[in-house]
Motif scaffolding. Structure first.
Motif, PDB file in Angstrom:
ATOM      1  N   ALA A 265       0.835  -1.199   0.000  1.00 24.87           N
ATOM      2  CA  ALA A 265       0.000   0.000   0.000  1.00 24.87           C
ATOM      3  C   ALA A 265       0.871   1.251   0.000  1.00 24.87           C
ATOM      4  CB  ALA A 265      -0.923   0.007   1.218  1.00 24.87           C
ATOM      5  N   ASP A 266       0.236   2.359  -0.356  1.00 31.17           N
ATOM      6  CA  ASP A 266       0.810   3.684  -0.166  1.00 31.17           C
ATOM      7  C   ASP A 266       0.199   4.280   1.096  1.00 31.17           C
ATOM      8  OD1 ASP A 266       2.436   3.686  -2.444  1.00 31.17           O
ATOM      9  OD2 ASP A 266       0.791   4.362  -3.727  1.00 31.17           O
ATOM     10  N   PHE A 267       1.033   4.941   1.866  1.00 30.28           N
ATOM     11  CA  PHE A 267       0.646   5.501   3.166  1.00 30.28           C
ATOM     12  C   PHE A 267       0.358   6.987   2.956  1.00 30.28           C
ATOM     13  CE2 PHE A 267       1.249   4.750   7.853  1.00 30.28           C
ATOM     14  CZ  PHE A 267       1.053   6.052   8.299  1.00 30.28           C
ATOM     15  N   ALA A 268      -0.915   7.396   3.054  1.00 25.70           N
ATOM     16  CA  ALA A 268      -1.321   8.778   2.808  1.00 25.70           C
ATOM     17  C   ALA A 268      -1.667   9.458   4.125  1.00 25.70           C
ATOM     18  CB  ALA A 268      -2.514   8.827   1.859  1.00 25.70           C
ATOM     19  N   ILE A 269      -0.900  10.471   4.484  1.00 26.66           N
ATOM     20  CA  ILE A 269      -1.116  11.190   5.740  1.00 26.66           C
ATOM     21  C   ILE A 269      -2.191  12.245   5.536  1.00 26.66           C
ATOM     22  CG2 ILE A 269      -0.044  12.766   7.405  1.00 26.66           C
ATOM     23  CD1 ILE A 269       2.560  11.221   7.018  1.00 26.66           C
ATOM     24  N   ARG A 270      -3.232  12.176   6.342  1.00 24.04           N
ATOM     25  CA  ARG A 270      -4.295  13.173   6.306  1.00 24.04           C
ATOM     26  C   ARG A 270      -3.977  14.357   7.212  1.00 24.04           C
ATOM     27  NH1 ARG A 270      -9.377  11.022   4.498  1.00 24.04           N
ATOM     28  NH2 ARG A 270     -10.626  12.170   6.041  1.00 24.04           N
ATOM     29  N   HIS A 271      -3.440  14.065   8.373  1.00 21.20           N
ATOM     30  CA  HIS A 271      -3.060  15.139   9.292  1.00 21.20           C
ATOM     31  C   HIS A 271      -1.998  14.606  10.242  1.00 21.20           C
ATOM     32  CE1 HIS A 271      -3.726  19.034  11.284  1.00 21.20           C
ATOM     33  NE2 HIS A 271      -3.375  18.390  12.376  1.00 21.20           N
ATOM     34  N   LEU A 272      -0.979  15.429  10.467  1.00 29.68           N
ATOM     35  CA  LEU A 272       0.114  15.083  11.377  1.00 29.68           C
ATOM     36  C   LEU A 272       0.416  16.306  12.236  1.00 29.68           C
ATOM     37  CD1 LEU A 272       2.558  13.488  12.451  1.00 29.68           C
ATOM     38  CD2 LEU A 272       3.808  14.155  10.401  1.00 29.68           C
ATOM     39  N   ASP A 273       0.292  16.140  13.533  1.00 28.09           N
ATOM     40  CA  ASP A 273       0.589  17.209  14.484  1.00 28.09           C
ATOM     41  C   ASP A 273       1.466  16.652  15.586  1.00 28.09           C
ATOM     42  OD1 ASP A 273      -0.124  19.953  14.478  1.00 28.09           O
ATOM     43  OD2 ASP A 273      -2.250  19.445  14.542  1.00 28.09           O
ATOM     44  N   ALA A 274       2.438  17.437  16.030  1.00 28.40           N
ATOM     45  CA  ALA A 274       3.297  17.010  17.134  1.00 28.40           C
ATOM     46  C   ALA A 274       3.714  18.222  17.941  1.00 28.40           C
ATOM     47  CB  ALA A 274       4.523  16.267  16.619  1.00 28.40           C
ATOM     48  N   GLU A 275       3.711  18.057  19.248  1.00 25.96           N
ATOM     49  CA  GLU A 275       4.130  19.128  20.155  1.00 25.96           C
ATOM     50  C   GLU A 275       5.620  19.108  20.421  1.00 25.96           C
ATOM     51  OE1 GLU A 275       1.599  19.816  23.736  1.00 25.96           O
ATOM     52  OE2 GLU A 275       0.720  17.916  23.098  1.00 25.96           O
ATOM     53  N   THR A 276       6.261  17.945  20.331  1.00 28.84           N
ATOM     54  CA  THR A 276       7.665  17.801  20.697  1.00 28.84           C
ATOM     55  C   THR A 276       8.431  17.151  19.554  1.00 28.84           C
ATOM     56  OG1 THR A 276       7.370  15.587  21.637  1.00 28.84           O
ATOM     57  CG2 THR A 276       7.000  17.477  23.112  1.00 28.84           C
ATOM     58  N   PRO A 277       9.749  17.403  19.472  1.00 29.10           N
ATOM     59  CA  PRO A 277      10.561  16.716  18.460  1.00 29.10           C
ATOM     60  C   PRO A 277      10.492  15.197  18.600  1.00 29.10           C
ATOM     61  CG  PRO A 277      11.778  18.548  19.407  1.00 29.10           C
ATOM     62  CD  PRO A 277      10.541  18.381  20.237  1.00 29.10           C
ATOM     63  N   GLU A 278      10.445  14.701  19.842  1.00 24.54           N
ATOM     64  CA  GLU A 278      10.392  13.250  20.048  1.00 24.54           C
ATOM     65  C   GLU A 278       9.108  12.660  19.466  1.00 24.54           C
ATOM     66  OE1 GLU A 278      12.951  15.174  23.042  1.00 24.54           O
ATOM     67  OE2 GLU A 278      10.866  15.496  22.437  1.00 24.54           O
ATOM     68  N   ALA A 279       7.995  13.352  19.663  1.00 23.46           N
ATOM     69  CA  ALA A 279       6.727  12.865  19.121  1.00 23.46           C
ATOM     70  C   ALA A 279       6.737  12.905  17.602  1.00 23.46           C
ATOM     71  CB  ALA A 279       5.568  13.695  19.666  1.00 23.46           C
ATOM     72  N   LEU A 280       7.276  13.977  17.025  1.00 22.09           N
ATOM     73  CA  LEU A 280       7.344  14.081  15.566  1.00 22.09           C
ATOM     74  C   LEU A 280       8.197  12.963  14.987  1.00 22.09           C
ATOM     75  CD1 LEU A 280       6.684  15.675  12.995  1.00 22.09           C
ATOM     76  CD2 LEU A 280       8.722  17.071  13.443  1.00 22.09           C
ATOM     77  N   ALA A 422      15.855  40.865  11.208  1.00 27.14           N
ATOM     78  CA  ALA A 422      14.868  41.200  12.241  1.00 27.14           C
ATOM     79  C   ALA A 422      13.604  40.363  12.113  1.00 27.14           C
ATOM     80  CB  ALA A 422      14.533  42.687  12.169  1.00 27.14           C
ATOM     81  N   PHE A 423      13.112  40.192  10.890  1.00 22.32           N
ATOM     82  CA  PHE A 423      11.836  39.507  10.668  1.00 22.32           C
ATOM     83  C   PHE A 423      11.971  37.988  10.664  1.00 22.32           C
ATOM     84  CE2 PHE A 423      10.482  43.651   9.634  1.00 22.32           C
ATOM     85  CZ  PHE A 423       9.112  43.694   9.423  1.00 22.32           C
ATOM     86  N   GLY A 424      13.161  37.462  10.388  1.00 22.36           N
ATOM     87  CA  GLY A 424      13.342  36.020  10.297  1.00 22.36           C
ATOM     88  C   GLY A 424      13.063  35.322  11.617  1.00 22.36           C
ATOM     89  N   THR A 425      12.687  34.060  11.531  1.00 17.18           N
ATOM     90  CA  THR A 425      12.372  33.267  12.718  1.00 17.18           C
ATOM     91  C   THR A 425      13.222  32.000  12.737  1.00 17.18           C
ATOM     92  OG1 THR A 425      10.550  32.214  11.516  1.00 17.18           O
ATOM     93  CG2 THR A 425      10.000  34.111  12.878  1.00 17.18           C
ATOM     94  N   ALA A 426      13.458  31.492  13.936  1.00 13.08           N
ATOM     95  CA  ALA A 426      14.277  30.279  14.062  1.00 13.08           C
ATOM     96  C   ALA A 426      13.594  29.096  13.379  1.00 13.08           C
ATOM     97  CB  ALA A 426      14.533  29.983  15.533  1.00 13.08           C
ATOM     98  N   ALA A 427      12.292  28.990  13.543  1.00 11.83           N
ATOM     99  CA  ALA A 427      11.525  27.927  12.898  1.00 11.83           C
ATOM    100  C   ALA A 427      10.625  28.553  11.836  1.00 11.83           C
ATOM    101  CB  ALA A 427      10.673  27.182  13.926  1.00 11.83           C
ATOM    102  N   ALA A 428      10.448  27.850  10.752  1.00 10.30           N
ATOM    103  CA  ALA A 428       9.614  28.361   9.669  1.00 10.30           C
ATOM    104  C   ALA A 428       8.170  28.485  10.135  1.00 10.30           C
ATOM    105  CB  ALA A 428       9.693  27.439   8.455  1.00 10.30           C
ATOM    106  N   PRO A 429       7.442  29.487   9.656  1.00 11.08           N
ATOM    107  CA  PRO A 429       6.010  29.534   9.967  1.00 11.08           C
ATOM    108  C   PRO A 429       5.309  28.321   9.385  1.00 11.08           C
ATOM    109  CG  PRO A 429       6.541  31.110   8.235  1.00 11.08           C
ATOM    110  CD  PRO A 429       7.847  30.583   8.751  1.00 11.08           C
ATOM    111  N   ALA A 430       4.162  28.010   9.932  1.00  4.50           N
ATOM    112  CA  ALA A 430       3.445  26.805   9.505  1.00  4.50           C
ATOM    113  C   ALA A 430       1.954  27.063   9.544  1.00  4.50           C
ATOM    114  CB  ALA A 430       3.792  25.635  10.428  1.00  4.50           C
ATOM    115  N   LEU A 431       1.248  26.413   8.648  1.00  5.91           N
ATOM    116  CA  LEU A 431      -0.204  26.398   8.653  1.00  5.91           C
ATOM    117  C   LEU A 431      -0.609  24.984   8.260  1.00  5.91           C
ATOM    118  CD1 LEU A 431      -2.951  27.745   8.900  1.00  5.91           C
ATOM    119  CD2 LEU A 431      -2.714  28.536   6.530  1.00  5.91           C
ATOM    120  N   THR A 432      -1.053  24.213   9.225  1.00  2.78           N
ATOM    121  CA  THR A 432      -1.226  22.772   9.038  1.00  2.78           C
ATOM    122  C   THR A 432      -2.640  22.390   8.625  1.00  2.78           C
ATOM    123  OG1 THR A 432      -1.547  22.603  11.431  1.00  2.78           O
ATOM    124  CG2 THR A 432       0.660  22.146  10.583  1.00  2.78           C
TER     125      THR A 432
END
Length: 435
Positions: A265-280, A422-432
Motif C-alpha cells: 500500500a501507499d501511506f497517505a497522511i491526512r493530518h500530522l501534528d506534534a508538540e515535541t521533536p520526540e513525538a514528531l 529582524a523579521f526572520g524566525t528560528a523555525a519556519a512559519p506553519a499552517l497545518t
C-alpha cells in the motif's frame, strides 16, 4: 480567542451598491432557514466541483457554518446564490512568546458560478470582506487559495509556504530514532479517540507555530473519518505518540491505499501534528518504517520539517514547496506591533495599497528586547513596498533579499538584509490546515 464575532459585522455598503447596480443582491445568508442553507451548501459544492450534497451533508455543513459570517450574491428571484464567501475572526500565532497571537479575519468558501464570471463579483466579494474587516478593527486577513493568481490584486501575499513530501519507503533506509526517544511510544487510536486527539494536540501545538490557527470540530471529524458521506472514512486509521508520563504529544491520521499489482500500500497522511521533536520523530518513524509500504505522502508540512534528516537516504524524500497561507495586512501599526523580532532595526517603510487600507509611511524601531515601536512619519523611506509584499514578509517565511531580487521591494541590499535579520524566525512559519 477573538472577542469580535464576524456575524455582527454588516455587509460592506460599497460592494452592496456596486452589485445592486448589476441587479444582484449581496447579503448575509440566514443559515437557520433550511432553504437558504440548502442553496448556500449547493453553491459551495458547485464552486469546488463536489457532488450535489445530500441532506446529511447539508446539515453537517450548516452546523459548521452557523458560527461564521456567510455572504451570498443572488440573481433576481433565485434561491441558489451565484457567489459565496464566509468569514470569521480567529487568533493567528505570531512570532514571540508561546501563545502570542493576532486576530485575523479568516476568509473561506469563495465561489463564483461559471455562469456569472467576469462581472466584478469576485472583486466585490473580496474587497467587501477586506473593508468589513477593517471597519471592524481586525488588523489582518488571511486565506488559503485553491488558485494562486487571484488574490494578489487585492493585496494578499503568500506568506506561509509549505512542503508536499513523497517518501520512497523502500529506498529511504528507515528512520532510526535516538536512544533517548525510547520513552516515547506509538499507540493505535479508535475513531472517537482519534477525533479528540486531533483537536487537542493541534490546539496546543499551534501556539508555538507562527501562522497557524485553531481548527474546528467538522475539520477534525473529517480527518478522523467520522463525517457522513465521506467515501474514504472507513479507510482512516490513527495513532498517537505518548510520552513517558502517558501524555499524548503527537497524533497522526492516515489511510492505506492498496497497490493494484502487488501486496502492499501507499501511506497517505491526512493530518500530522506534534508538540515535541520526540513525538514528531516517532510518528515519522511509524509511517516510513511501516511494513509493506511503497510510498509515504504528506502535504502542509513546514518547509523545515526534519524528515529528510531522519531517513538514511535523503534522496528517497522528494519535497515540493508551494504557497499555502496568504495574508493581507489591514492595519500596519497593529500588525507590526503584535510580533517580536530577532534583531534590532530602525527603518522607514513606505507602503502602497490598492484599496488604501494600509497606505502610509511608518518608522519601525526594534530594540534589543525584540519589541517594535511603530510611528507615522514623513521621513524619507528606507524601503518601499506594496501591502502584498509586507504581508509576505510578516511572519518571516519569505526572505526580504529574495523579494528585493524579484523587484517586489525597493531597498538597498543592506536594508533588505537588516529586514531579514529582524523579521526572520528560528523555525519556519506553519499552517497545518486548509480553511
Amino acid at each position: 480567542m477573538a472577542d469580535l464575532d464576524a456575524r455582527d459585522v454588516p455587509v460592506d455598503p460599497t460592494s452592496q451598491e456596486r452589485l445592486s447596480a448589476s441587479r444582484l443582491e449581496y447579503r448575509v445568508v440566514d443559515l437557520s432557514d433550511p432553504a437558504q442553507l440548502r442553496g448556500f451548501a449547493r453553491a459551495d459544492a458547485r464552486g469546488f466541483l463536489d457532488k450535489e450534497p445530500d441532506d446529511e451533508t447539508i446539515r453537517v455543513m450548516g452546523e459548521m457554518m452557523s458560527g461564521r459570517r456567510n455572504i451570498g450574491v443572488y440573481a433576481p428571484g433565485a434561491d441558489l446564490p451565484v457567489a459565496t464567501v464566509d468569514s470569521w475572526v480567529t487568533p493567528m500565532t505570531v512570532p514571540g512568546d508561546a501563545g502570542a497571537h493576532l486576530d485575523m479575519w479568516a476568509i473561506s468558501i469563495v465561489t463564483v458560478a461559471a455562469t456569472h464570471r467576469r462581472r466584478g463579483i469576485a472583486r466585490n466579494l473580496l474587497e467587501g470582506e477586506l473593508r468589513a474587516a477593517a471597519s471592524a478593527g481586525v488588523p489582518i486577513a488571511g486565506l488559503t487559495a485553491t488558485e494562486a493568481t487571484i488574490y494578489g490584486r487585492y493585496g494578499f501575499g503568500p506568506a506561509i509556504p509549505v512542503s508536499r513530501v513523497r517518501v520512497d519507503a523502500r529506498r529511504a533506509g528507515g528512520v532510526t530514532l535516538p536512544a533517548a526517544d525510547g520513552a516515547t511510544t506509538v499507540e493505535y487510536l479508535e475513531p472517537e479517540a482519534l477525533l479528540a486527539a486531533l483537536g487537542e494536540v493541534h490546539e496546543r501545538a499551534r501556539l508555538d507555530r507562527p501562522g497557524d490557527i485553531p481548527g474546528w470540530p467538522l475539520r477534525w471529524r473529517r480527518m478522523a473519518g467520522l463525517v457522513p458521506g465521506d467515501e474514504r472514512s472507513r479507510a482512516v486509521r490513527g495513532v498517537r505518540a505518548v510520552d513517558a508520563d502517558g501524555g499524548t504529544r503527537g497524533v497522526l491520521a492516515y489511510t492505506l491505499d492498496e497497490l493494484p499489482d502487488e501486496f502492499g500500500a501507499d501511506f497517505a497522511i491526512r493530518h500530522l501534528d506534534a508538540e515535541t521533536p520526540e513525538a514528531l520523530r516517532a510518528l515519522w518513524a511509524f509511517a516510513v518504517n511501516h511494513d509493506l509500504i511503497r510510498t509515504v505522502h504528506a502535504d502542509l508540512r513546514p518547509i523545515d520539517d526534519p524528515l529528510p534528516w531522519l531517513v538514511a537516504n535523503q534522496r528517497a524524500v522528494q519535497t515540493t514547496v508551494h504557497d499555502h497561507g496568504w495574508l493581507r495586512i489591514l492595519d500596519v501599526p497593529a500588525v507590526l506591533g503584535a510580533r517580536s523580532y530577532r534583531a534590532p532595526l530602525d527603518l522607514v517603510l513606505r507602503v502602497s495599497d490598492p484599496l488604501g487600507l494600509a497606505e502610509g509611511s511608518w518608522r519601525l524601531r526594534v530594540g534589543q528586547d525584540g519589541k517594535g515601536v511603530i510611528d507615522v512619519t514623513t521621513d524619507a523611506p528606507d524601503v518601499e513596498l506594496g501591502v502584498d509584499a509586507l504581508s509576505s514578509l510578516y511572519l518571516g517565511g519569505v526572505s526580504a533579499p529574495t523579494l528585493r531580487a524579484a523587484g517586489r521591494i525597493s531597498a538597498s541590499a543592506e536594508t533588505a538584509a537588516a529586514i531579514q535579520n529582524a523579521f526572520g524566525t528560528a523555525a519556519a512559519p506553519a499552517l497545518t490546515i486548509w480553511y
